[in-house]
Design a protein around this motif. Sequence first.
Motif, mmCIF file in Angstrom:
data_model
loop_
_atom_site.group_PDB
_atom_site.id
_atom_site.type_symbol
_atom_site.label_atom_id
_atom_site.label_comp_id
_atom_site.label_asym_id
_atom_site.label_seq_id
_atom_site.Cartn_x
_atom_site.Cartn_y
_atom_site.Cartn_z
ATOM 1 N N ASN A 114 0.821 -1.217 0.000
ATOM 2 C CA ASN A 114 0.000 0.000 0.000
ATOM 3 C C ASN A 114 0.853 1.265 0.000
ATOM 4 O OD1 ASN A 114 0.965 -0.267 2.570
ATOM 5 N ND2 ASN A 114 -1.024 -0.140 3.591
ATOM 6 N N SER A 115 1.970 1.238 0.741
ATOM 7 C CA SER A 115 2.822 2.430 0.771
ATOM 8 C C SER A 115 3.506 2.661 -0.567
ATOM 9 C CB SER A 115 3.876 2.291 1.881
ATOM 10 O OG SER A 115 4.639 1.110 1.703
ATOM 11 N N GLY A 121 0.742 3.877 -2.908
ATOM 12 C CA GLY A 121 0.261 5.189 -2.481
ATOM 13 C C GLY A 121 1.248 6.302 -2.771
#
Length: 250
Positions: free
Chosen positions: A33-34, A37
């Motif tokens: 996700n990081s 993102g």
Amino acid sequence: MSPIFTFIVITLGVLALLGIVVGVTNDAVNFLNSAFGSKVAPKNIILAIASAGIMVGVITSSGMMDVVRSGVFYPSHFTFSEIMILFLGMMLGNIILLDIFNSLGLPTSTTVSMVFGLLGAAMAAAIHKIANSPDYTMSDMSEFINSGNALVIISAILLSVVLAFIMGLVTMYISRVIFSFRYQRVFKYFGALWCGISFAGIIYFAVFKGLKDTGIISDEVMAYVNDNLGLCLLGLWLASAVILQFLMLF
């Protein structure tokens, strides 16, 4: 073997496959996700690097799951049928838990859910055995549950959260002090040295710690690394910093 146990074994195999799918999905959300993102790289490159990381993790994961294998209960105090039901309940609970968390978009640990699911299933089986046997009372629970090992596992899990929070806080504060508000200029000179620390740590734990029991690295090399740990880490740091500095030129 009774047909019911054959059915349980097949069910456990199916649940294991589902567990891999659900567990990998959960871990992918936690770790990617990081990257997605922050848009650090195109999606295909991120997935390719993650796939390579999975392969490295599979090869270097020797001993990583010993916490589950080491045992939170004593199998000798359960019958074969009770053990089969115990593992079936653990797998069902684990799949349901991970699926609920994934559906709600909540992160969780597959290892933690497996350990506590196993502990809960073992306690449920022990309580059922005690309730239906005049030879046991609730004070005999320690004969079924390896309470000492279970407490060590639980304490280690809780302690790891606290230590991870503290180390993350300290590391991020230092990173902010060094690089914030002047990122381009400072990172050009010190970025490779700072990132080299991370690479040196990853290489050490993944390669030397992960491969030490696989036979890929000889005992002589491992003995040299253990005897000269500081020098090896310094060498890894400098080598990583040089490579990263070279890559920054492009």
